[in-house]
Design a protein around this motif. Structure first.
Motif, PDB file in Angstrom:
ATOM      1  N   TYR A 193       0.805  -1.208   0.000  1.00  0.00           N
ATOM      2  CA  TYR A 193       0.000   0.000   0.000  1.00  0.00           C
ATOM      3  C   TYR A 193       0.850   1.275   0.000  1.00  0.00           C
ATOM      4  CZ  TYR A 193      -3.352  -3.469   1.708  1.00  0.00           C
ATOM      5  OH  TYR A 193      -4.141  -4.587   1.874  1.00  0.00           O
ATOM      6  N   ALA A 194       2.177   1.141   0.025  1.00  0.00           N
ATOM      7  CA  ALA A 194       3.048   2.310   0.194  1.00  0.00           C
ATOM      8  C   ALA A 194       3.996   2.460  -0.986  1.00  0.00           C
ATOM      9  CB  ALA A 194       3.842   2.182   1.489  1.00  0.00           C
ATOM     10  N   ASN A 195       4.470   3.695  -1.213  1.00  0.00           N
ATOM     11  CA  ASN A 195       5.537   3.893  -2.187  1.00  0.00           C
ATOM     12  C   ASN A 195       6.859   4.264  -1.523  1.00  0.00           C
ATOM     13  OD1 ASN A 195       4.802   6.547  -1.547  1.00  0.00           O
ATOM     14  ND2 ASN A 195       3.672   6.815  -3.455  1.00  0.00           N
ATOM     15  N   LEU A 196       6.871   4.295  -0.185  1.00  0.00           N
ATOM     16  CA  LEU A 196       8.119   4.447   0.563  1.00  0.00           C
ATOM     17  C   LEU A 196       8.009   3.664   1.869  1.00  0.00           C
ATOM     18  CD1 LEU A 196      10.901   5.731   1.252  1.00  0.00           C
ATOM     19  CD2 LEU A 196       9.635   7.637   2.270  1.00  0.00           C
ATOM     20  N   SER A 197       8.992   2.799   2.115  1.00  0.00           N
ATOM     21  CA  SER A 197       9.112   2.150   3.417  1.00  0.00           C
ATOM     22  C   SER A 197      10.230   2.847   4.171  1.00  0.00           C
ATOM     23  CB  SER A 197       9.441   0.655   3.262  1.00  0.00           C
ATOM     24  OG  SER A 197       8.319  -0.054   2.779  1.00  0.00           O
ATOM     25  N   LEU A 198       9.884   3.466   5.268  1.00  0.00           N
ATOM     26  CA  LEU A 198      10.853   4.190   6.079  1.00  0.00           C
ATOM     27  C   LEU A 198      11.215   3.315   7.269  1.00  0.00           C
ATOM     28  CD1 LEU A 198      12.240   6.926   5.981  1.00  0.00           C
ATOM     29  CD2 LEU A 198      10.429   7.835   7.424  1.00  0.00           C
ATOM     30  N   PHE A 199      12.498   2.996   7.382  1.00  0.00           N
ATOM     31  CA  PHE A 199      12.956   2.008   8.348  1.00  0.00           C
ATOM     32  C   PHE A 199      13.728   2.691   9.461  1.00  0.00           C
ATOM     33  CE2 PHE A 199      15.257  -1.735   9.826  1.00  0.00           C
ATOM     34  CZ  PHE A 199      14.272  -2.703   9.741  1.00  0.00           C
ATOM     35  N   VAL A 200      13.224   2.570  10.687  1.00  0.00           N
ATOM     36  CA  VAL A 200      13.866   3.177  11.849  1.00  0.00           C
ATOM     37  C   VAL A 200      14.925   2.216  12.390  1.00  0.00           C
ATOM     38  CG1 VAL A 200      13.531   4.037  14.196  1.00  0.00           C
ATOM     39  CG2 VAL A 200      11.802   4.502  12.439  1.00  0.00           C
ATOM     40  N   VAL A 201      16.151   2.706  12.488  1.00  0.00           N
ATOM     41  CA  VAL A 201      17.255   1.917  13.036  1.00  0.00           C
ATOM     42  C   VAL A 201      17.775   2.630  14.279  1.00  0.00           C
ATOM     43  CG1 VAL A 201      19.527   0.924  12.617  1.00  0.00           C
ATOM     44  CG2 VAL A 201      17.887   1.113  10.741  1.00  0.00           C
ATOM     45  N   ASN A 209      22.983  -7.283  11.874  1.00  0.00           N
ATOM     46  CA  ASN A 209      22.565  -8.418  11.048  1.00  0.00           C
ATOM     47  C   ASN A 209      21.043  -8.556  11.020  1.00  0.00           C
ATOM     48  OD1 ASN A 209      25.167  -9.136  10.316  1.00  0.00           O
ATOM     49  ND2 ASN A 209      25.423 -10.525  12.054  1.00  0.00           N
ATOM     50  N   SER A 210      20.395  -8.231  12.130  1.00  0.00           N
ATOM     51  CA  SER A 210      18.926  -8.276  12.165  1.00  0.00           C
ATOM     52  C   SER A 210      18.341  -7.246  11.210  1.00  0.00           C
ATOM     53  CB  SER A 210      18.427  -8.011  13.585  1.00  0.00           C
ATOM     54  OG  SER A 210      18.857  -9.019  14.479  1.00  0.00           O
ATOM     55  N   VAL A 211      18.926  -6.067  11.199  1.00  0.00           N
ATOM     56  CA  VAL A 211      18.472  -5.017  10.274  1.00  0.00           C
ATOM     57  C   VAL A 211      18.636  -5.488   8.830  1.00  0.00           C
ATOM     58  CG1 VAL A 211      18.854  -2.664   9.485  1.00  0.00           C
ATOM     59  CG2 VAL A 211      19.006  -3.195  11.916  1.00  0.00           C
ATOM     60  N   LYS A 212      19.780  -6.082   8.522  1.00  0.00           N
ATOM     61  CA  LYS A 212      20.021  -6.549   7.159  1.00  0.00           C
ATOM     62  C   LYS A 212      18.979  -7.578   6.723  1.00  0.00           C
ATOM     63  CE  LYS A 212      25.034  -5.885   6.825  1.00  0.00           C
ATOM     64  NZ  LYS A 212      26.337  -6.576   6.643  1.00  0.00           N
ATOM     65  N   ARG A 213      18.657  -8.504   7.612  1.00  0.00           N
ATOM     66  CA  ARG A 213      17.676  -9.542   7.278  1.00  0.00           C
ATOM     67  C   ARG A 213      16.308  -8.933   6.963  1.00  0.00           C
ATOM     68  NH1 ARG A 213      20.251 -12.462  11.495  1.00  0.00           N
ATOM     69  NH2 ARG A 213      18.668 -11.753  12.981  1.00  0.00           N
ATOM     70  N   VAL A 214      15.900  -7.987   7.788  1.00  0.00           N
ATOM     71  CA  VAL A 214      14.589  -7.376   7.581  1.00  0.00           C
ATOM     72  C   VAL A 214      14.562  -6.568   6.292  1.00  0.00           C
ATOM     73  CG1 VAL A 214      12.904  -5.766   8.515  1.00  0.00           C
ATOM     74  CG2 VAL A 214      14.073  -7.355  10.033  1.00  0.00           C
ATOM     75  N   ILE A 215      15.627  -5.820   6.028  1.00  0.00           N
ATOM     76  CA  ILE A 215      15.691  -5.014   4.805  1.00  0.00           C
ATOM     77  C   ILE A 215      15.645  -5.908   3.574  1.00  0.00           C
ATOM     78  CG2 ILE A 215      17.159  -3.498   3.436  1.00  0.00           C
ATOM     79  CD1 ILE A 215      15.687  -2.162   5.758  1.00  0.00           C
ATOM     80  N   ASN A 216      16.379  -7.003   3.605  1.00  0.00           N
ATOM     81  CA  ASN A 216      16.345  -7.935   2.471  1.00  0.00           C
ATOM     82  C   ASN A 216      14.946  -8.492   2.271  1.00  0.00           C
ATOM     83  OD1 ASN A 216      19.060  -7.643   1.877  1.00  0.00           O
ATOM     84  ND2 ASN A 216      19.691  -9.320   3.232  1.00  0.00           N
ATOM     85  N   GLY A 227      13.920   3.781   2.764  1.00  0.00           N
ATOM     86  CA  GLY A 227      14.793   4.791   3.352  1.00  0.00           C
ATOM     87  C   GLY A 227      15.049   4.466   4.810  1.00  0.00           C
ATOM     88  N   PHE A 228      16.108   5.064   5.359  1.00  0.00           N
ATOM     89  CA  PHE A 228      16.494   4.794   6.740  1.00  0.00           C
ATOM     90  C   PHE A 228      16.451   6.071   7.571  1.00  0.00           C
ATOM     91  CE2 PHE A 228      18.529   1.617   4.155  1.00  0.00           C
ATOM     92  CZ  PHE A 228      18.368   0.446   4.874  1.00  0.00           C
ATOM     93  N   VAL A 229      16.068   5.895   8.830  1.00  0.00           N
ATOM     94  CA  VAL A 229      16.168   6.960   9.816  1.00  0.00           C
ATOM     95  C   VAL A 229      16.953   6.406  10.996  1.00  0.00           C
ATOM     96  CG1 VAL A 229      14.956   8.542  11.353  1.00  0.00           C
ATOM     97  CG2 VAL A 229      13.945   7.932   9.159  1.00  0.00           C
ATOM     98  N   VAL A 230      18.052   7.045  11.332  1.00  0.00           N
ATOM     99  CA  VAL A 230      18.848   6.617  12.473  1.00  0.00           C
ATOM    100  C   VAL A 230      18.322   7.303  13.719  1.00  0.00           C
ATOM    101  CG1 VAL A 230      21.142   6.637  13.518  1.00  0.00           C
ATOM    102  CG2 VAL A 230      20.885   6.172  11.085  1.00  0.00           C
ATOM    103  N   ASN A 231      18.044   6.523  14.736  1.00  0.00           N
ATOM    104  CA  ASN A 231      17.480   7.052  15.980  1.00  0.00           C
ATOM    105  C   ASN A 231      18.491   6.900  17.120  1.00  0.00           C
ATOM    106  OD1 ASN A 231      15.481   8.220  17.563  1.00  0.00           O
ATOM    107  ND2 ASN A 231      14.566   6.265  18.114  1.00  0.00           N
ATOM    108  N   TYR A 232      18.313   7.728  18.150  1.00  0.00           N
ATOM    109  CA  TYR A 232      19.162   7.702  19.354  1.00  0.00           C
ATOM    110  C   TYR A 232      20.605   8.113  19.067  1.00  0.00           C
ATOM    111  CZ  TYR A 232      15.332   5.101  21.519  1.00  0.00           C
ATOM    112  OH  TYR A 232      14.114   4.718  22.001  1.00  0.00           O
ATOM    113  N   LEU A 233      20.794   8.983  18.070  1.00  0.00           N
ATOM    114  CA  LEU A 233      22.141   9.457  17.780  1.00  0.00           C
ATOM    115  C   LEU A 233      22.567  10.462  18.844  1.00  0.00           C
ATOM    116  CD1 LEU A 233      24.456   9.306  15.715  1.00  0.00           C
ATOM    117  CD2 LEU A 233      23.462  11.302  14.600  1.00  0.00           C
TER     118      LEU A 233
END
Length: 276
Positions: A193-201, A209-216, A227-233
């Motif tokens: 239903y989306a044209n952008l998946s925004l992934f919070v890391v 490795n968990s992030v890589k698996r989900v992205i794949n 796209g990625f958003v880095v959190n807790y920087l």
């Protein structure tokens, strides 16, 4: 990498206070600085999203997910929706996490009737579950009653029809707060239903490795951009440098743009140059 969010304790509490931006600018304590850094990081993130040119029949559909729970996904989703609305875009935020909904808690609204009710009861109209907020241009559909089989509901024909109807209601952005993606199948059906998946890391909260698996996995089930958003920087974090991104928060920018501190800050910096 579309943006990064600084580590700010109780970030949601900053936005729950009944204070205007002017009130915060007139305050010189840590609350003002945190509000400034938070607002600027989300404006920068939203600007990056808008430059992606996601136009699809004049409606941008954004799915926001993470690997695990407790990565700040719902807070980031809510503040992205708020920031887009503050910029004059007509936005609707859907809480598609039908297992552990949280959007209604962030905005302090009830969750008696929402998306799950709309999908299962054909007598309920979309207008009956849309909640108008105190934020101009921002409306919300909460998750509703938690169903026994969320995947079935989210992948149903009724859900698809609801999205088609929403796209015809003049919204410029449809934003989904999706469940975590590593172990739940719910998020697997939502990218269609989306044209952008925004992934919070969230740094220090999730394994690479968990992030890589989900992205794949997301890449294989959908053609939408990711796209990625880095959190807790944090200010001293240099973790992103390992990946070629020179992201590091510098609180001096707040001191410079704060009217009260600008002259003092400039004088200090000039003195540093002279000493050097």
């Amino acid at each position: 990498l579309l943006g990064s969010i600084p580590f700010i304790k109780e970030i949601s509490e900053i936005y729950s206070l009944n204070l205007s931006d002017e009130d915060f600018r007139d305050n010189s304590d840590d609350l003002s600085e945190n509000r400034f850094l938070c607002s600027e990081s989300f404006r920068s993130l939203v600007t990056s999203i808008r430059f992606l040119n996601l136009r699809d029949n004049s409606v941008n559909s954004i799915l926001i997910t993470s690997t695990n729970p407790s990565e700040g996904k719902t807070t980031i989703t809510s503040l992205i929706a708020k920031t887009l609305a503050d910029l004059g875009n007509k936005v609707i935020l859907l809480d598609a996490d039908l297992r552990r909904p949280s959007v209604h808690k962030f905005f302090k609204i009830d969750n008696l009737q929402g998306l799950s009710n709309l999908i299962t009861d054909s007598n309920i109209a979309i207008e009956d579950v849309i909640v108008k907020t105190s934020i101009s241009h921002l409306e919300i559909i909460t998750a509703g009653i938690c169903p026994p089989d969320p995947v079935y509901l989210l992948s149903s024909n009724r859900m698809e029809k609801i999205l088609q109807n929403l796209k015809g209601m003049g919204y410029e952005y449809i934003i989904f707060d999706a469940p975590p993606s590593e172990t739940l199948a719910d998020a697997d059906v939502l990218p269609q239903y989306a044209n952008l998946s925004l992934f919070v890391v969230s740094l220090n909260k999730v394994e690479k490795n968990s992030v890589k698996r989900v992205i794949n996995k997301l890449s294989n089930i959908s053609n939408c951009q990711i796209g990625f958003v880095v959190n807790y920087l944090q200010e001293e974090d240099n973790l992103l440098n390992d990946y070629g991104y020179n992201y590091k928060y510098n609180n001096d920018i707040y001191k410079y743009y704060n009217t009260k501190n600008k002259r003092e800050f400039t004088e200090d910096k000039n003195k540093e140059k002279e000493d050097f």
